[in-house]
Design a protein around this motif. Structure first.
Motif, PDB file in Angstrom:
ATOM      1  N   ALA A  20      -1.735  -1.299  -3.907  1.00 53.83           N
ATOM      2  CA  ALA A  20      -3.163  -1.155  -3.629  1.00 53.83           C
ATOM      3  C   ALA A  20      -3.513   0.316  -3.433  1.00 53.83           C
ATOM      4  O   ALA A  20      -2.757   1.067  -2.818  1.00 53.83           O
ATOM      5  CB  ALA A  20      -3.535  -1.938  -2.385  1.00 53.83           C
ATOM      6  N   PRO A  21      -4.668   0.711  -3.929  1.00 52.19           N
ATOM      7  CA  PRO A  21      -5.120   2.087  -3.685  1.00 52.19           C
ATOM      8  C   PRO A  21      -5.563   2.258  -2.245  1.00 52.19           C
ATOM      9  O   PRO A  21      -5.823   1.290  -1.526  1.00 52.19           O
ATOM     10  CB  PRO A  21      -6.302   2.232  -4.641  1.00 52.19           C
ATOM     11  CG  PRO A  21      -6.863   0.845  -4.729  1.00 52.19           C
ATOM     12  CD  PRO A  21      -5.671  -0.076  -4.670  1.00 52.19           C
ATOM     13  N   SER A  22      -5.660   3.481  -1.820  1.00 55.52           N
ATOM     14  CA  SER A  22      -6.228   3.800  -0.515  1.00 55.52           C
ATOM     15  C   SER A  22      -7.751   3.732  -0.591  1.00 55.52           C
ATOM     16  O   SER A  22      -8.341   3.858  -1.671  1.00 55.52           O
ATOM     17  CB  SER A  22      -5.800   5.216  -0.109  1.00 55.52           C
ATOM     18  OG  SER A  22      -6.508   5.677   1.021  1.00 55.52           O
ATOM     19  N   THR A  23      -8.380   3.515   0.540  1.00 59.70           N
ATOM     20  CA  THR A  23      -9.827   3.726   0.620  1.00 59.70           C
ATOM     21  C   THR A  23     -10.134   5.065   1.269  1.00 59.70           C
ATOM     22  O   THR A  23     -11.295   5.482   1.314  1.00 59.70           O
ATOM     23  CB  THR A  23     -10.514   2.617   1.450  1.00 59.70           C
ATOM     24  OG1 THR A  23     -10.128   2.741   2.824  1.00 59.70           O
ATOM     25  CG2 THR A  23     -10.155   1.234   0.933  1.00 59.70           C
ATOM     26  N   GLY A  24      -9.090   5.759   1.793  1.00 59.89           N
ATOM     27  CA  GLY A  24      -9.308   6.984   2.541  1.00 59.89           C
ATOM     28  C   GLY A  24      -9.255   8.240   1.707  1.00 59.89           C
ATOM     29  O   GLY A  24     -10.191   9.042   1.694  1.00 59.89           O
ATOM     30  N   PHE A  25      -8.126   8.427   0.992  1.00 63.39           N
ATOM     31  CA  PHE A  25      -7.967   9.615   0.153  1.00 63.39           C
ATOM     32  C   PHE A  25      -6.855   9.368  -0.848  1.00 63.39           C
ATOM     33  O   PHE A  25      -5.975   8.526  -0.641  1.00 63.39           O
ATOM     34  CB  PHE A  25      -7.658  10.864   0.997  1.00 63.39           C
ATOM     35  CG  PHE A  25      -6.544  10.685   1.995  1.00 63.39           C
ATOM     36  CD1 PHE A  25      -5.209  10.828   1.628  1.00 63.39           C
ATOM     37  CD2 PHE A  25      -6.828  10.382   3.316  1.00 63.39           C
ATOM     38  CE1 PHE A  25      -4.185  10.664   2.546  1.00 63.39           C
ATOM     39  CE2 PHE A  25      -5.808  10.212   4.247  1.00 63.39           C
ATOM     40  CZ  PHE A  25      -4.487  10.362   3.862  1.00 63.39           C
ATOM     41  N   VAL A  26      -6.898  10.089  -1.955  1.00 65.02           N
ATOM     42  CA  VAL A  26      -5.874   9.963  -2.985  1.00 65.02           C
ATOM     43  C   VAL A  26      -4.703  10.887  -2.642  1.00 65.02           C
ATOM     44  O   VAL A  26      -4.826  11.786  -1.799  1.00 65.02           O
ATOM     45  CB  VAL A  26      -6.424  10.309  -4.378  1.00 65.02           C
ATOM     46  CG1 VAL A  26      -7.509   9.322  -4.775  1.00 65.02           C
ATOM     47  CG2 VAL A  26      -6.957  11.735  -4.428  1.00 65.02           C
ATOM     48  N   GLY A  46       1.838   8.047 -13.516  1.00 63.90           N
ATOM     49  CA  GLY A  46       1.610   6.758 -14.151  1.00 63.90           C
ATOM     50  C   GLY A  46       0.503   5.918 -13.555  1.00 63.90           C
ATOM     51  O   GLY A  46      -0.398   5.475 -14.279  1.00 63.90           O
ATOM     52  N   PRO A  47       0.505   5.643 -12.230  1.00 60.91           N
ATOM     53  CA  PRO A  47      -0.516   4.747 -11.683  1.00 60.91           C
ATOM     54  C   PRO A  47      -1.909   5.367 -11.690  1.00 60.91           C
ATOM     55  O   PRO A  47      -2.090   6.563 -11.938  1.00 60.91           O
ATOM     56  CB  PRO A  47      -0.035   4.515 -10.242  1.00 60.91           C
ATOM     57  CG  PRO A  47       1.383   4.969 -10.209  1.00 60.91           C
ATOM     58  CD  PRO A  47       1.493   6.038 -11.236  1.00 60.91           C
ATOM     59  N   LEU A  48      -2.903   4.535 -11.359  1.00 58.92           N
ATOM     60  CA  LEU A  48      -4.288   4.980 -11.262  1.00 58.92           C
ATOM     61  C   LEU A  48      -4.512   5.644  -9.917  1.00 58.92           C
ATOM     62  O   LEU A  48      -4.339   5.026  -8.861  1.00 58.92           O
ATOM     63  CB  LEU A  48      -5.231   3.784 -11.419  1.00 58.92           C
ATOM     64  CG  LEU A  48      -6.733   4.064 -11.275  1.00 58.92           C
ATOM     65  CD1 LEU A  48      -7.228   4.964 -12.393  1.00 58.92           C
ATOM     66  CD2 LEU A  48      -7.507   2.749 -11.244  1.00 58.92           C
ATOM     67  N   GLY A  74       0.836  -1.190   0.000  1.00 61.41           N
ATOM     68  CA  GLY A  74       0.000   0.000   0.000  1.00 61.41           C
ATOM     69  C   GLY A  74       0.867   1.235   0.000  1.00 61.41           C
ATOM     70  O   GLY A  74       1.758   1.377  -0.811  1.00 61.41           O
ATOM     71  N   HIS A  75       0.576   2.186   0.896  1.00 60.57           N
ATOM     72  CA  HIS A  75       1.421   3.343   1.196  1.00 60.57           C
ATOM     73  C   HIS A  75       1.364   4.457   0.165  1.00 60.57           C
ATOM     74  O   HIS A  75       1.428   5.635   0.519  1.00 60.57           O
ATOM     75  CB  HIS A  75       2.871   2.884   1.394  1.00 60.57           C
ATOM     76  CG  HIS A  75       3.800   3.963   1.869  1.00 60.57           C
ATOM     77  ND1 HIS A  75       3.570   4.690   3.011  1.00 60.57           N
ATOM     78  CD2 HIS A  75       4.989   4.424   1.365  1.00 60.57           C
ATOM     79  CE1 HIS A  75       4.563   5.552   3.190  1.00 60.57           C
ATOM     80  NE2 HIS A  75       5.418   5.416   2.207  1.00 60.57           N
ATOM     81  N   LEU A  76       1.273   4.132  -1.116  1.00 61.45           N
ATOM     82  CA  LEU A  76       1.415   5.138  -2.175  1.00 61.45           C
ATOM     83  C   LEU A  76       0.082   5.722  -2.627  1.00 61.45           C
ATOM     84  O   LEU A  76       0.066   6.613  -3.484  1.00 61.45           O
ATOM     85  CB  LEU A  76       2.172   4.539  -3.371  1.00 61.45           C
ATOM     86  CG  LEU A  76       3.563   3.989  -3.016  1.00 61.45           C
ATOM     87  CD1 LEU A  76       4.213   3.355  -4.245  1.00 61.45           C
ATOM     88  CD2 LEU A  76       4.461   5.099  -2.463  1.00 61.45           C
ATOM     89  N   HIS A  77      -1.023   5.224  -2.106  1.00 59.05           N
ATOM     90  CA  HIS A  77      -2.351   5.796  -2.392  1.00 59.05           C
ATOM     91  C   HIS A  77      -2.663   5.812  -3.883  1.00 59.05           C
ATOM     92  O   HIS A  77      -3.228   6.773  -4.406  1.00 59.05           O
ATOM     93  CB  HIS A  77      -2.476   7.201  -1.801  1.00 59.05           C
ATOM     94  CG  HIS A  77      -2.591   7.216  -0.313  1.00 59.05           C
ATOM     95  ND1 HIS A  77      -3.682   7.730   0.353  1.00 59.05           N
ATOM     96  CD2 HIS A  77      -1.750   6.777   0.656  1.00 59.05           C
ATOM     97  CE1 HIS A  77      -3.505   7.614   1.657  1.00 59.05           C
ATOM     98  NE2 HIS A  77      -2.337   7.034   1.872  1.00 59.05           N
ATOM     99  N   CYS A  78      -2.300   4.736  -4.571  1.00 56.30           N
ATOM    100  CA  CYS A  78      -2.606   4.610  -5.992  1.00 56.30           C
ATOM    101  C   CYS A  78      -2.544   3.133  -6.370  1.00 56.30           C
ATOM    102  O   CYS A  78      -2.037   2.309  -5.607  1.00 56.30           O
ATOM    103  CB  CYS A  78      -1.632   5.422  -6.847  1.00 56.30           C
ATOM    104  SG  CYS A  78       0.113   4.993  -6.628  1.00 56.30           S
ATOM    105  N   TYR A  79      -3.093   2.808  -7.541  1.00 55.12           N
ATOM    106  CA  TYR A  79      -3.110   1.423  -7.998  1.00 55.12           C
ATOM    107  C   TYR A  79      -2.185   1.246  -9.194  1.00 55.12           C
ATOM    108  O   TYR A  79      -2.212   2.013 -10.146  1.00 55.12           O
ATOM    109  CB  TYR A  79      -4.526   1.000  -8.402  1.00 55.12           C
ATOM    110  CG  TYR A  79      -4.562  -0.397  -8.986  1.00 55.12           C
ATOM    111  CD1 TYR A  79      -4.475  -1.510  -8.156  1.00 55.12           C
ATOM    112  CD2 TYR A  79      -4.655  -0.586 -10.360  1.00 55.12           C
ATOM    113  CE1 TYR A  79      -4.490  -2.791  -8.681  1.00 55.12           C
ATOM    114  CE2 TYR A  79      -4.677  -1.874 -10.901  1.00 55.12           C
ATOM    115  CZ  TYR A  79      -4.588  -2.971 -10.061  1.00 55.12           C
ATOM    116  OH  TYR A  79      -4.592  -4.240 -10.577  1.00 55.12           O
TER     117      TYR A  79
END
Length: 279
Positions: A214-220, A229-231, A196-201
């Motif tokens: 993995a994306p965050s569920t909290g905030f981008v 680059g990532p989503l 996780g950690h990077l708040h993007c997919y």
């Protein structure tokens, strides 16, 4: 076996947007995905690892999932290693002990049929704590006893492999510890690594293993922190483990608010409190 990875929930006892998003995640995972296992890859609480109220509140919320939940700590849960941790919040034995009192061990193993799921404490790597040596010994023991037929998925908060080419002012991966860790993991049938950690997919392949951010569920990630680059959307990751092959898919959860940290009052106020301590 189906695994759901959630990450960077940043939950606060004060509630707010991150909890509203989490409520939607719980409903979606329980009623739509229905996994066999849920792994939370860290940064469970909103900002500060010493806030026992946030930790207890997050633990209560996590009980709402129908499937078993396993967690690994993030830097906001126990602090981080290195000479210049974010906001000076370093990882300590006391912070790890407080985390483990609520959540259990920061590293763990779960065997399901021909799959072994390992959780690692990324914030120990490079810490110099006695707990780091104990985790290294544990990883080596697990790798030595696993047969080649057993496929392995690893979850940890910070990525193993380098996340960016240039320094960005804060730790974005496990740094020099990756060489030793990859040497050990080279002895097992590694199928995937989820962080996780990077708040993007992002999803890619590293030496035959699937690497997933993995994306965050909290905030981008906010402007200036977002990696190119990532989503950059909120969501979860679903892992389908069938026939010795793992397939990972990003899942957009209906109703999630793709808000940046700066627009979440609970986050900004918690950071302001760090910058302007009372007394």
């Amino acid at each position: 076996m189906k695994i759901v990875q959630i990450s960077d929930t940043h939950l606060s006892a004060r509630g707010g947007r991150t909890q509203q998003n989490f409520d939607r995640v719980v409903d979606y995972v329980n009623n739509q995905v229905r996994p066999d296992l849920i792994v939370h890859s860290g940064d469970i609480v909103i900002i500060h690892p010493d806030d026992a109220e946030d930790r207890a509140h997050a633990h209560a919320l996590m009980q709402r999932f129908s499937a078993p939940v396993l967690v690994v700590p993030g830097n906001h849960d126990i602090g981080e290693p290195g000479s210049a941790p974010w906001k000076g919040i370093g990882v300590t034995d006391e912070r790890i002990a407080a985390f483990e009192t609520v959540w259990g061990p920061g590293h763990w193993r779960r065997d399901v049929d021909d799959w072994t799921v390992l959780g690692l404490n990324s914030e120990l790597f490079g810490s110099g704590l006695d707990r780091e040596a104990a985790q290294w010994a544990w990883i080596e023991d697990v790798a030595a006893e696993l047969p080649d037929s057993q496929r392995v998925i690893v979850f940890l908060h910070k990525p193993i492999w380098s996340a960016v080419d240039e320094p960005v002012g804060h730790a974005v991966d496990i740094g020099e510890s990756r060489t030793r860790l990859l040497e050990i993991l080279g002895k097992v049938s590694l199928a995937a690594v989820g962080s996780g950690h990077l708040h993007c997919y992002r999803q890619t392949v590293r030496d035959g293993a699937l690497e997933v951010w993995a994306p965050s569920t909290g905030f981008v990630a906010g402007e200036g922190d977002a990696l190119p680059g990532p989503l950059h959307q909120l969501g979860i990751v679903e892992y389908d483990c069938t026939g010795g092959i793992v397939r990972a898919s990003y899942r957009s959860v209906p109703g999630l608010d793709d808000v940046a940290a700066g627009a979440v009052p609970e986050v900004t106020e918690a950071i302001d409190a760090l910058d302007s301590p009372v007394g």
